[in-house]
Design a protein around this motif. Sequence first.
Motif, PDB file in Angstrom:
ATOM      1  N   ASN A  72      49.589  -5.636 -56.852  1.00 33.07           N
ATOM      2  CA  ASN A  72      49.704  -5.710 -58.310  1.00 33.07           C
ATOM      3  C   ASN A  72      50.616  -4.613 -58.836  1.00 33.07           C
ATOM      4  OD1 ASN A  72      47.754  -7.793 -58.413  1.00 33.07           O
ATOM      5  ND2 ASN A  72      46.146  -6.261 -58.258  1.00 33.07           N
ATOM      6  N   GLU A  73      51.504  -4.961 -59.725  1.00 34.35           N
ATOM      7  CA  GLU A  73      52.388  -3.969 -60.320  1.00 34.35           C
ATOM      8  C   GLU A  73      51.598  -3.091 -61.284  1.00 34.35           C
ATOM      9  OE1 GLU A  73      56.589  -6.404 -60.221  1.00 34.35           O
ATOM     10  OE2 GLU A  73      55.488  -6.263 -62.098  1.00 34.35           O
ATOM     11  N   MET A  74      51.475  -1.813 -60.923  1.00 38.25           N
ATOM     12  CA  MET A  74      50.769  -0.806 -61.732  1.00 38.25           C
ATOM     13  C   MET A  74      49.366  -1.252 -62.141  1.00 38.25           C
ATOM     14  SD  MET A  74      52.715   1.822 -61.769  1.00 38.25           S
ATOM     15  CE  MET A  74      52.044   2.851 -63.051  1.00 38.25           C
ATOM     16  N   GLY A  75      48.763  -2.117 -61.374  1.00 38.80           N
ATOM     17  CA  GLY A  75      47.400  -2.565 -61.651  1.00 38.80           C
ATOM     18  C   GLY A  75      46.386  -1.662 -60.977  1.00 38.80           C
ATOM     19  N   GLY A  76      45.120  -1.913 -61.262  1.00 42.91           N
ATOM     20  CA  GLY A  76      44.052  -1.165 -60.630  1.00 42.91           C
ATOM     21  C   GLY A  76      43.875  -1.586 -59.181  1.00 42.91           C
ATOM     22  N   PRO A  77      43.028  -0.839 -58.449  1.00 42.88           N
ATOM     23  CA  PRO A  77      42.831  -1.164 -57.035  1.00 42.88           C
ATOM     24  C   PRO A  77      42.092  -2.504 -56.858  1.00 42.88           C
ATOM     25  CG  PRO A  77      41.330   0.565 -57.730  1.00 42.88           C
ATOM     26  CD  PRO A  77      42.248   0.298 -58.889  1.00 42.88           C
ATOM     27  N   ASN A  78      42.588  -3.301 -55.929  1.00 44.44           N
ATOM     28  CA  ASN A  78      41.969  -4.569 -55.562  1.00 44.44           C
ATOM     29  C   ASN A  78      41.689  -4.552 -54.073  1.00 44.44           C
ATOM     30  OD1 ASN A  78      42.116  -6.180 -58.089  1.00 44.44           O
ATOM     31  ND2 ASN A  78      44.275  -5.676 -57.875  1.00 44.44           N
ATOM     32  N   SER A  79      40.824  -5.373 -53.648  1.00 39.11           N
ATOM     33  CA  SER A  79      40.469  -5.416 -52.228  1.00 39.11           C
ATOM     34  C   SER A  79      41.067  -6.652 -51.583  1.00 39.11           C
ATOM     35  CB  SER A  79      38.942  -5.420 -52.095  1.00 39.11           C
ATOM     36  OG  SER A  79      38.580  -5.500 -50.746  1.00 39.11           O
ATOM     37  N   TYR A  80      41.852  -6.435 -50.553  1.00 37.88           N
ATOM     38  CA  TYR A  80      42.479  -7.521 -49.810  1.00 37.88           C
ATOM     39  C   TYR A  80      42.349  -7.243 -48.325  1.00 37.88           C
ATOM     40  CZ  TYR A  80      44.632  -8.842 -54.217  1.00 37.88           C
ATOM     41  OH  TYR A  80      44.840  -9.235 -55.503  1.00 37.88           O
ATOM     42  N   THR A  81      42.512  -8.261 -47.558  1.00 40.61           N
ATOM     43  CA  THR A  81      42.542  -8.083 -46.109  1.00 40.61           C
ATOM     44  C   THR A  81      43.816  -8.720 -45.581  1.00 40.61           C
ATOM     45  OG1 THR A  81      41.330  -8.347 -44.046  1.00 40.61           O
ATOM     46  CG2 THR A  81      41.208 -10.174 -45.622  1.00 40.61           C
ATOM     47  N   TRP A  82      44.328  -8.185 -44.455  1.00 37.97           N
ATOM     48  CA  TRP A  82      45.597  -8.682 -43.916  1.00 37.97           C
ATOM     49  C   TRP A  82      45.355  -9.662 -42.783  1.00 37.97           C
ATOM     50  CZ3 TRP A  82      44.521  -3.564 -44.973  1.00 37.97           C
ATOM     51  CH2 TRP A  82      45.163  -3.056 -46.095  1.00 37.97           C
ATOM     52  N   TYR A  83      44.673  -9.239 -41.772  1.00 35.71           N
ATOM     53  CA  TYR A  83      44.337 -10.072 -40.626  1.00 35.71           C
ATOM     54  C   TYR A  83      43.291  -9.326 -39.834  1.00 35.71           C
ATOM     55  CZ  TYR A  83      47.899  -7.031 -38.556  1.00 35.71           C
ATOM     56  OH  TYR A  83      48.643  -5.952 -38.169  1.00 35.71           O
ATOM     57  N   ASP A  84      42.649 -10.030 -38.936  1.00 32.31           N
ATOM     58  CA  ASP A  84      41.589  -9.413 -38.145  1.00 32.31           C
ATOM     59  C   ASP A  84      42.162  -8.359 -37.217  1.00 32.31           C
ATOM     60  OD1 ASP A  84      39.627 -10.963 -39.286  1.00 32.31           O
ATOM     61  OD2 ASP A  84      39.817 -12.552 -37.792  1.00 32.31           O
ATOM     62  N   LEU A  85      41.585  -7.183 -37.285  1.00 35.42           N
ATOM     63  CA  LEU A  85      41.930  -6.081 -36.390  1.00 35.42           C
ATOM     64  C   LEU A  85      40.644  -5.579 -35.760  1.00 35.42           C
ATOM     65  CD1 LEU A  85      44.347  -3.988 -38.622  1.00 35.42           C
ATOM     66  CD2 LEU A  85      44.961  -5.351 -36.647  1.00 35.42           C
ATOM     67  N   ASP A  86      40.772  -4.926 -34.644  1.00 37.05           N
ATOM     68  CA  ASP A  86      39.610  -4.294 -34.002  1.00 37.05           C
ATOM     69  C   ASP A  86      39.198  -3.110 -34.871  1.00 37.05           C
ATOM     70  OD1 ASP A  86      37.774  -3.133 -32.421  1.00 37.05           O
ATOM     71  OD2 ASP A  86      39.037  -2.991 -30.655  1.00 37.05           O
ATOM     72  N   PRO A  87      38.092  -3.231 -35.657  1.00 35.94           N
ATOM     73  CA  PRO A  87      37.776  -2.215 -36.655  1.00 35.94           C
ATOM     74  C   PRO A  87      37.471  -0.831 -36.104  1.00 35.94           C
ATOM     75  CG  PRO A  87      35.975  -3.788 -36.476  1.00 35.94           C
ATOM     76  CD  PRO A  87      37.112  -4.303 -35.646  1.00 35.94           C
ATOM     77  N   ASP A  88      37.049  -0.720 -34.860  1.00 41.47           N
ATOM     78  CA  ASP A  88      36.750   0.626 -34.389  1.00 41.47           C
ATOM     79  C   ASP A  88      38.010   1.369 -33.948  1.00 41.47           C
ATOM     80  OD1 ASP A  88      37.242  -0.655 -31.979  1.00 41.47           O
ATOM     81  OD2 ASP A  88      35.506   0.220 -30.967  1.00 41.47           O
ATOM     82  N   ARG A  89      39.174   0.761 -34.164  1.00 36.81           N
ATOM     83  CA  ARG A  89      40.439   1.416 -33.822  1.00 36.81           C
ATOM     84  C   ARG A  89      41.383   1.481 -35.024  1.00 36.81           C
ATOM     85  NH1 ARG A  89      41.600   2.263 -28.540  1.00 36.81           N
ATOM     86  NH2 ARG A  89      43.809   1.869 -28.817  1.00 36.81           N
ATOM     87  N   VAL A  90      40.864   1.292 -36.229  1.00 41.13           N
ATOM     88  CA  VAL A  90      41.696   1.304 -37.428  1.00 41.13           C
ATOM     89  C   VAL A  90      41.309   2.478 -38.316  1.00 41.13           C
ATOM     90  CG1 VAL A  90      42.352   0.055 -39.527  1.00 41.13           C
ATOM     91  CG2 VAL A  90      42.021  -1.195 -37.382  1.00 41.13           C
ATOM     92  N   GLY A  91      42.308   3.251 -38.732  1.00 39.54           N
ATOM     93  CA  GLY A  91      42.095   4.329 -39.678  1.00 39.54           C
ATOM     94  C   GLY A  91      42.904   4.073 -40.930  1.00 39.54           C
ATOM     95  N   LEU A  92      42.547   4.761 -41.997  1.00 42.94           N
ATOM     96  CA  LEU A  92      43.269   4.650 -43.262  1.00 42.94           C
ATOM     97  C   LEU A  92      43.853   6.018 -43.609  1.00 42.94           C
ATOM     98  CD1 LEU A  92      40.691   2.618 -45.391  1.00 42.94           C
ATOM     99  CD2 LEU A  92      42.730   1.744 -44.240  1.00 42.94           C
ATOM    100  N   LEU A  93      45.099   6.027 -44.066  1.00 41.12           N
ATOM    101  CA  LEU A  93      45.731   7.237 -44.543  1.00 41.12           C
ATOM    102  C   LEU A  93      46.284   6.915 -45.921  1.00 41.12           C
ATOM    103  CD1 LEU A  93      48.106   9.600 -42.627  1.00 41.12           C
ATOM    104  CD2 LEU A  93      48.554   8.953 -44.990  1.00 41.12           C
ATOM    105  N   GLY A  94      45.761   7.600 -46.942  1.00 39.71           N
ATOM    106  CA  GLY A  94      46.194   7.326 -48.303  1.00 39.71           C
ATOM    107  C   GLY A  94      46.577   8.580 -49.048  1.00 39.71           C
ATOM    108  N   PHE A  95      47.508   8.424 -49.984  1.00 29.61           N
ATOM    109  CA  PHE A  95      47.940   9.512 -50.856  1.00 29.61           C
ATOM    110  C   PHE A  95      47.657   9.124 -52.301  1.00 29.61           C
ATOM    111  CE2 PHE A  95      50.995  11.467 -53.696  1.00 29.61           C
ATOM    112  CZ  PHE A  95      50.861  12.806 -53.368  1.00 29.61           C
ATOM    113  N   SER A  96      47.058  10.034 -53.076  1.00 27.74           N
ATOM    114  CA  SER A  96      46.783   9.856 -54.489  1.00 27.74           C
ATOM    115  C   SER A  96      45.869   8.647 -54.698  1.00 27.74           C
ATOM    116  CB  SER A  96      48.101   9.748 -55.266  1.00 27.74           C
ATOM    117  OG  SER A  96      47.884   9.825 -56.649  1.00 27.74           O
ATOM    118  N   GLN A  97      46.325   7.620 -55.408  1.00 25.94           N
ATOM    119  CA  GLN A  97      45.483   6.444 -55.597  1.00 25.94           C
ATOM    120  C   GLN A  97      45.153   5.807 -54.243  1.00 25.94           C
ATOM    121  OE1 GLN A  97      47.111   2.890 -57.446  1.00 25.94           O
ATOM    122  NE2 GLN A  97      45.273   2.746 -58.716  1.00 25.94           N
ATOM    123  N   GLY A  98      46.066   5.902 -53.283  1.00 27.90           N
ATOM    124  CA  GLY A  98      45.796   5.399 -51.937  1.00 27.90           C
ATOM    125  C   GLY A  98      44.669   6.160 -51.265  1.00 27.90           C
TER     126      GLY A  98
END
Length: 182
Positions: free
Chosen positions: A58-84
Amino acid sequence: MSDSGELPLVHESRPGSVEENAPAVVLIHGRGTNERDLLPIAAQLLDELHVLSVRAPNEMGGPNSYTWYDLDPDRVGLLGFSQGAITSMSALLERPEAYRWVVALNGYLAESHHDEVDNAEGKPVFVGCGAMDQVIPPERAEQAAELLKEGGADVRFERYGVGHGTAPQEITDVVTWLEGRY
């Protein structure tokens, strides 16, 4: 990094040096930027990591929840800056089984998630902030670290001598912290 049309979101992707079952990191940018904002950080991450940097839908919208594709969840990390970073910490608390760790730079824990910090029990979380950040005061990042620690997360909190940005030492610390976490 290449732009691929396989995902429903505009993104940049760098395959890991491990050909099969590579550990992954999803980069989530802050408000008002795009999927290229965190690429300088991605360039310094370990070659083994598959890097996926996505653009918010979303252009300058609030945070929304989406998924991309199935990944092995015990091997996925998130790295975010500011709103991320805010979104990354929220995602961890909403679906702790889906993420192995979180790096939250110059962000805070949304008040709506304060009562969910127990969901992060045992999860490694790196919280970094600029000591002179005028966009998100460092005290808010420190409060997030304290709340997550109270919830049982394995938290490392660091302040750096910058404003609303990252310092070279911060990136070095993140890279070192990530070693062995995937």
